[in-house]
Design a protein around this motif. Structure first.
Motif, PDB file in Angstrom:
ATOM      1  N   PHE A   1      53.977 -19.495  88.276  1.00 25.23           N
ATOM      2  CA  PHE A   1      54.011 -18.029  88.278  1.00 25.23           C
ATOM      3  C   PHE A   1      54.030 -17.528  86.838  1.00 25.23           C
ATOM      4  O   PHE A   1      54.665 -18.137  85.974  1.00 25.23           O
ATOM      5  CB  PHE A   1      55.269 -17.485  88.972  1.00 25.23           C
TER       6      PHE A   1
ATOM      7  N   THR B   1      62.511 -15.056  89.475  1.00 18.86           N
ATOM      8  CA  THR B   1      62.152 -16.368  88.938  1.00 18.86           C
ATOM      9  C   THR B   1      62.403 -16.426  87.434  1.00 18.86           C
ATOM     10  O   THR B   1      62.703 -17.492  86.887  1.00 18.86           O
ATOM     11  CB  THR B   1      60.675 -16.682  89.209  1.00 18.86           C
TER      12      THR B   1
ATOM     13  N   ASP C   1      52.221 -19.944  95.738  1.00 20.35           N
ATOM     14  CA  ASP C   1      52.422 -18.525  96.056  1.00 20.35           C
ATOM     15  C   ASP C   1      51.102 -17.856  96.401  1.00 20.35           C
ATOM     16  O   ASP C   1      51.040 -16.980  97.280  1.00 20.35           O
ATOM     17  CB  ASP C   1      53.126 -17.798  94.905  1.00 20.35           C
TER      18      ASP C   1
ATOM     19  N   THR D   1      55.850 -18.653 103.903  1.00 16.66           N
ATOM     20  CA  THR D   1      56.190 -19.501 102.752  1.00 16.66           C
ATOM     21  C   THR D   1      56.741 -20.843 103.211  1.00 16.66           C
ATOM     22  O   THR D   1      56.323 -21.907 102.731  1.00 16.66           O
ATOM     23  CB  THR D   1      57.219 -18.792 101.858  1.00 16.66           C
TER      24      THR D   1
ATOM     25  N   TYR E   1      56.595 -12.948 105.525  1.00 16.21           N
ATOM     26  CA  TYR E   1      56.355 -13.619 104.250  1.00 16.21           C
ATOM     27  C   TYR E   1      57.212 -14.878 104.145  1.00 16.21           C
ATOM     28  O   TYR E   1      56.738 -15.940 103.706  1.00 16.21           O
ATOM     29  CB  TYR E   1      56.676 -12.688 103.075  1.00 16.21           C
TER      30      TYR E   1
ATOM     31  N   TRP F   1      60.570 -11.123  90.502  1.00 11.12           N
ATOM     32  CA  TRP F   1      59.225 -11.568  90.868  1.00 11.12           C
ATOM     33  C   TRP F   1      58.793 -10.915  92.175  1.00 11.12           C
ATOM     34  O   TRP F   1      57.664 -10.497  92.335  1.00 11.12           O
ATOM     35  CB  TRP F   1      59.218 -13.093  90.971  1.00 11.12           C
ATOM     36  N   THR F   2      59.700 -10.822  93.132  1.00 12.45           N
ATOM     37  CA  THR F   2      59.434 -10.114  94.388  1.00 12.45           C
ATOM     38  C   THR F   2      60.777  -9.773  95.019  1.00 12.45           C
ATOM     39  O   THR F   2      61.837  -9.930  94.398  1.00 12.45           O
ATOM     40  CB  THR F   2      58.560 -10.959  95.338  1.00 12.45           C
TER      41      THR F   2
ATOM     42  N   GLN G   1      46.600 -15.489  92.874  1.00 11.97           N
ATOM     43  CA  GLN G   1      46.946 -14.137  93.315  1.00 11.97           C
ATOM     44  C   GLN G   1      47.396 -13.315  92.121  1.00 11.97           C
ATOM     45  O   GLN G   1      47.865 -13.852  91.113  1.00 11.97           O
ATOM     46  CB  GLN G   1      48.042 -14.171  94.389  1.00 11.97           C
TER      47      GLN G   1
ATOM     48  N   GLY H   1      49.884 -15.673  89.939  1.00  8.21           N
ATOM     49  CA  GLY H   1      50.268 -17.052  90.173  1.00  8.21           C
ATOM     50  C   GLY H   1      49.115 -17.907  90.642  1.00  8.21           C
ATOM     51  O   GLY H   1      48.105 -17.413  91.165  1.00  8.21           O
TER      52      GLY H   1
ATOM     53  N   VAL I   1      50.233 -18.724  99.941  1.00  7.61           N
ATOM     54  CA  VAL I   1      50.990 -17.863 100.859  1.00  7.61           C
ATOM     55  C   VAL I   1      50.334 -16.488 100.967  1.00  7.61           C
ATOM     56  O   VAL I   1      50.186 -15.937 102.062  1.00  7.61           O
ATOM     57  CB  VAL I   1      52.452 -17.736 100.392  1.00  7.61           C
TER      58      VAL I   1
ATOM     59  N   ASN J   1      53.340  -9.689  88.473  1.00  2.84           N
ATOM     60  CA  ASN J   1      53.194 -11.141  88.483  1.00  2.84           C
ATOM     61  C   ASN J   1      51.798 -11.585  88.874  1.00  2.84           C
ATOM     62  O   ASN J   1      51.013 -10.830  89.459  1.00  2.84           O
ATOM     63  CB  ASN J   1      54.248 -11.808  89.386  1.00  2.84           C
TER      64      ASN J   1
END
Length: 316
Positions: A208, A225, A151, A177, A173, A215-216, A287, A147, A154, A145
């Motif tokens: 994203f 996502t 994000d 967020t 995390y 996505w994570t 990112q 973004g 973060v 990913n």
């Protein structure tokens, strides 16, 4: 079989004993050269050398950022004039060593390094090479990913905490967020998202682009996502036009529940597009694969089909 083992001694969940055990286990079966990364970009240099020297495989023991660097080294820049046939490049193997290990887990690699090593040996012994597609932007490849907006904010704030000696845990995390959405000092950008065959989406506050799902991860829980984006098709897009707390709590709860169709009035989502463009009047945080890249006003995302071979089982 000639194998380069790239380890990141600074990765969140690697230890000297674990790295030695992995090196000894692989060396008992293959001709292994062990390389420890020493600085940012070193993993990319090692990936490029492995490709130039004709290694059969490169095994990475580290987090997603280290894997990303190695892949960019192996493949070279997306705009290189003479791309190499992926069958002529080293296969990529991954032994998780970071906090999230999104790429490895998306490939079905176990989180436990010992179990993952056993998986990898079976795959290398059988010659299993799975071709996967990759996304690219800023003339770099991304694995899962990238973004712009919240994000990336973060990720930037998490990197600040890591520089102060704090570990990148799932709980940290999550807290970062939540605090980013609530903080009055955080001002998300406003930008436009353009995809093929659709009017531009104006007023986007965070977006994203995914190369696969999820996505994570939040601990063991996948956060998807774009649930139907995978390594064999186009890019997934997830673009929200609001950072309102109530709207995004409702959307976030869908993601935490593992919804097969995340949706909201302020959300545009497509799980399979050929290209994506982000454009804004002011620079915004960006990112890629969990690494902060800086601030940009424009990003163009593309995809390249089956550009990398990985030591992984074929999807069912």
């Amino acid at each position: 079989m000639r194998v380069m083992l790239v380890t990141n001694p600074f990765a969140t969940f690697t230890t000297a004993a674990g790295r030695d055990t992995l090196a000894n286990t692989l060396s008992a079966r293959y001709d292994v050269d062990v390389e420890h990364t020493t600085h940012r970009g070193h993993a990319g240099e090692l990936g490029a050398r492995a490709a130039a020297d004709g290694y059969d495989a490169v095994v990475v023991h580290g987090g997603d950022g280290t894997v990303n660097e190695v892949v960019n080294g192996i493949l070279g820049a997306p705009d290189r004039p003479s791309p190499v046939d992926p069958a002529d490049l080293p296969a990529l193997g991954v032994i998780p060593g970071g906090s999230a290990n999104v790429f490895a887990r998306a490939l079905g690699i176990d989180r436990d390094p010992i179990v993952a090593t056993a998986q990898l040996i079976l795959l290398l012994d059988s010659g299993s090479r799975r071709p996967i597609s990759l996304g690219h932007t800023l003339n770099r490849w991304f694995l899962f990913n990238a973004g712009m907006g919240m994000d990336a904010i973060v990720v930037r704030r998490m990197e600040d905490k890591r520089r102060k000696g704090k570990k990148a845990t799932a709980q940290r995390y999550f807290a970062t967020t939540v605090s980013s959405f609530f903080s009055s000092s955080v001002t998300p950008p406003v930008f436009t998202v353009t995809v093929p065959d659709r009017e531009p989406i104006e007023g986007v506050r965070f977006g994203f682009v995914s190369n696969t799902g999820p996505w994570t991860y939040f601990g063991t829980r996948p956060i998807a996502t774009n649930p139907h984006t995978d390594f064999d098709h186009g890019l997934g897009v997830f673009a929200a036009t609001s950072v309102g707390i109530l709207r995004n709590i409702a959307l976030g709860s869908q993601l935490l529940r593992g919804s097969d169709n995340p949706h909201a009035r302020h959300l545009f989502r497509d799980d399979d597009v050929e290209w994506v463009r982000f454009t804004g009047a002011e620079p915004a945080d960006v990112q890629m694969d969990g690494d902060y890249l800086g601030r940009y006003t424009e990003l163009e995302f593309g995809t390249r089909k089956h550009v990398l071979h990985v030591a992984a089982a074929q999807p069912e």
